[in-house]
Design a protein around this motif. Structure first.
Motif, PDB file in Angstrom:
ATOM      1  N   VAL A  67     -28.359  44.220  -4.657  1.00 20.92           N
ATOM      2  CA  VAL A  67     -27.757  43.076  -3.978  1.00 20.92           C
ATOM      3  C   VAL A  67     -26.233  43.239  -3.979  1.00 20.92           C
ATOM      4  O   VAL A  67     -25.610  43.300  -5.036  1.00 20.92           O
ATOM      5  N   THR A  68     -25.662  43.326  -2.790  1.00 16.43           N
ATOM      6  CA  THR A  68     -24.207  43.481  -2.662  1.00 16.43           C
ATOM      7  C   THR A  68     -23.503  42.174  -2.315  1.00 16.43           C
ATOM      8  O   THR A  68     -22.309  42.021  -2.555  1.00 16.43           O
ATOM      9  N   GLY A  69     -24.252  41.258  -1.726  1.00 15.31           N
ATOM     10  CA  GLY A  69     -23.686  39.960  -1.369  1.00 15.31           C
ATOM     11  C   GLY A  69     -24.690  38.860  -1.672  1.00 15.31           C
ATOM     12  O   GLY A  69     -25.892  39.010  -1.411  1.00 15.31           O
ATOM     13  N   LEU A  70     -24.220  37.777  -2.266  1.00 17.16           N
ATOM     14  CA  LEU A  70     -25.076  36.638  -2.588  1.00 17.16           C
ATOM     15  C   LEU A  70     -24.398  35.388  -2.043  1.00 17.16           C
ATOM     16  O   LEU A  70     -23.251  35.092  -2.381  1.00 17.16           O
ATOM     17  N   TYR A  71     -25.114  34.676  -1.180  1.00 23.71           N
ATOM     18  CA  TYR A  71     -24.549  33.518  -0.483  1.00 23.71           C
ATOM     19  C   TYR A  71     -25.392  32.296  -0.851  1.00 23.71           C
ATOM     20  O   TYR A  71     -26.546  32.174  -0.426  1.00 23.71           O
ATOM     21  N   ALA A  89     -20.650  42.490 -10.967  1.00 22.20           N
ATOM     22  CA  ALA A  89     -21.997  42.189 -11.433  1.00 22.20           C
ATOM     23  C   ALA A  89     -22.015  41.314 -12.684  1.00 22.20           C
ATOM     24  O   ALA A  89     -22.787  40.354 -12.777  1.00 22.20           O
ATOM     25  N   GLU A  90     -21.183  41.624 -13.664  1.00 24.67           N
ATOM     26  CA  GLU A  90     -21.213  40.861 -14.918  1.00 24.67           C
ATOM     27  C   GLU A  90     -20.775  39.418 -14.701  1.00 24.67           C
ATOM     28  O   GLU A  90     -21.375  38.493 -15.255  1.00 24.67           O
ATOM     29  N   LYS A  91     -19.735  39.228 -13.887  1.00 23.05           N
ATOM     30  CA  LYS A  91     -19.258  37.860 -13.623  1.00 23.05           C
ATOM     31  C   LYS A  91     -20.301  37.063 -12.841  1.00 23.05           C
ATOM     32  O   LYS A  91     -20.530  35.875 -13.118  1.00 23.05           O
ATOM     33  N   ALA A 105     -25.378  45.023  -7.431  1.00 21.65           N
ATOM     34  CA  ALA A 105     -24.434  46.120  -7.239  1.00 21.65           C
ATOM     35  C   ALA A 105     -23.185  45.846  -8.077  1.00 21.65           C
ATOM     36  O   ALA A 105     -22.810  44.685  -8.284  1.00 21.65           O
ATOM     37  N   PRO A 106     -22.531  46.900  -8.582  1.00 22.97           N
ATOM     38  CA  PRO A 106     -21.344  46.685  -9.429  1.00 22.97           C
ATOM     39  C   PRO A 106     -20.259  45.837  -8.763  1.00 22.97           C
ATOM     40  O   PRO A 106     -19.571  45.065  -9.436  1.00 22.97           O
ATOM     41  N   ASP A 107     -20.118  45.992  -7.436  1.00 23.40           N
ATOM     42  CA  ASP A 107     -19.058  45.265  -6.728  1.00 23.40           C
ATOM     43  C   ASP A 107     -19.592  44.082  -5.931  1.00 23.40           C
ATOM     44  O   ASP A 107     -18.992  43.661  -4.935  1.00 23.40           O
ATOM     45  N   ILE A 108     -20.714  43.520  -6.355  1.00 21.10           N
ATOM     46  CA  ILE A 108     -21.303  42.373  -5.655  1.00 21.10           C
ATOM     47  C   ILE A 108     -20.298  41.239  -5.503  1.00 21.10           C
ATOM     48  O   ILE A 108     -19.455  41.016  -6.377  1.00 21.10           O
ATOM     49  N   VAL A 109     -20.384  40.516  -4.372  1.00 21.88           N
ATOM     50  CA  VAL A 109     -19.557  39.337  -4.137  1.00 21.88           C
ATOM     51  C   VAL A 109     -20.479  38.128  -3.994  1.00 21.88           C
ATOM     52  O   VAL A 109     -21.405  38.143  -3.173  1.00 21.88           O
ATOM     53  N   LEU A 110     -20.265  37.111  -4.801  1.00 21.04           N
ATOM     54  CA  LEU A 110     -21.022  35.866  -4.700  1.00 21.04           C
ATOM     55  C   LEU A 110     -20.127  34.787  -4.101  1.00 21.04           C
ATOM     56  O   LEU A 110     -19.001  34.575  -4.559  1.00 21.04           O
TER      57      LEU A 110
END
Length: 298
Positions: free
Chosen positions: A274-278, A222-224, A199-204
């Protein structure tokens, strides 16, 4: 047949052990600390006059809650000194947990992180009421508040959680589909394939605990996130494998580096992305991903 006498206290504790562990884990986000709480609960339980206990299950939950609250307050100091983001300790769970929507949501990484934003008492009240359907009177006895105060705390905590929890429910099959696309993108190493599933605003958030390399702050966008994932995996000279698993009741990925467990990736999904990746790499938090941990809300 064994001639050994049956110990009622032991039988009752064993019968409710999985429930008590789940209560403690949802309050603490740490399996190691939850196990310690169970040990403390047991030491107090064996001193109780069972003939004076009307509802043994409720009494055990009360003891567990009190011990977990005490530990939660001390854990706050540990988390303040923690290196980088603190993520809950992942648990390998049986595949059928993912089909129990209520249980899976209550122990998901996304929900556990939301619970981290509550005060200790708010978290205890919310967990007992929303996940375990404990009555207000019983919760009041566990947290040393009046039933009226508990109702107010529950309302405040529910409003707080609702404002931060995922906006829509996602089935286990939808999560598996997004996770498989994510896994294939990692294997192919194609940045565009990875961007397509993020997702464009995904948070890892990555948790190395100061032991393993990890980002010291959440990475947003997403790019970062794609650059971080491709850069991190690409730098490893040892063989890497990424395999699907079930962690905290949700589809996840187990990462092996040169045949050894290196980390766990859990995700949250909305609209097939994917909006969140932990990403948990702290080896001290990977003790419960080799064998299944039984969880229950009842």
């Amino acid at each position: 047949m064994s001639d050994q006498p049956v110990d009622p206290a032991t039988d009752t504790f064993v019968a409710h052990r999985n429930l008590l562990f789940t209560v403690a884990y949802e309050m603490l986000g740490s399996a190691a600390d939850a196990e310690d709480v169970l040990q403390e609960t047991w030491l107090r339980w064996v001193k109780v006059d069972l003939e004076q206990v009307r509802d043994q299950r409720a009494y055990l939950v009360r003891i567990t809650t009190r011990q977990a609250l005490n530990r939660l307050r001390t854990m706050k100091r540990r988390k303040e000194a923690y290196v980088g983001p603190w993520l809950p300790e992942p648990l390998l769970t049986a595949p059928d947990v993912a089909e129990d929507v209520e249980l899976a949501e209550s122990v998901s990484m996304a929900m556990m992180l939301v619970l981290e934003t509550l005060s200790p008492t708010e978290r205890a009240v919310f967990v007992l009421r929303e996940a375990f359907d404990v009555g207000y009177d019983e919760i009041a006895a566990a947290v040393d508040k009046t039933p009226a105060a508990v109702r107010q705390i529950a309302h405040r905590a529910r409003r707080h959680v609702d404002a931060r929890r995922p906006r829509q429910a996602v089935s286990a099959s939808e999560t598996r589909a997004a996770l498989e696309s994510f896994r294939r993108a990692l294997e192919t190493g194609d940045p565009q394939d990875l961007l397509d599933v993020l997702a464009p605003d995904i948070v890892l958030m990555s948790d190395g605990g100061g032991i393993k390399q990890a980002a010291l702050r959440p990475i947003i966008g997403a790019e970062k996130v794609a650059r971080f994932m491709m850069g991190g995996l690409g730098k490893n000279k040892l063989p890497i494998s990424v395999a699907p698993t079930v962690v905290n009741g949700s589809p996840a990925l187990l990462v092996h580096l040169d045949g050894e467990i290196d980390g766990v990736m859990a995700i949250s999904v909305e609209d097939a992305r994917v909006t969140g990746l932990y990403y948990v790499r702290n080896p001290e938090k990977l003790n419960h991903v080799a064998s299944e941990t039984p969880l229950t809300l009842r």
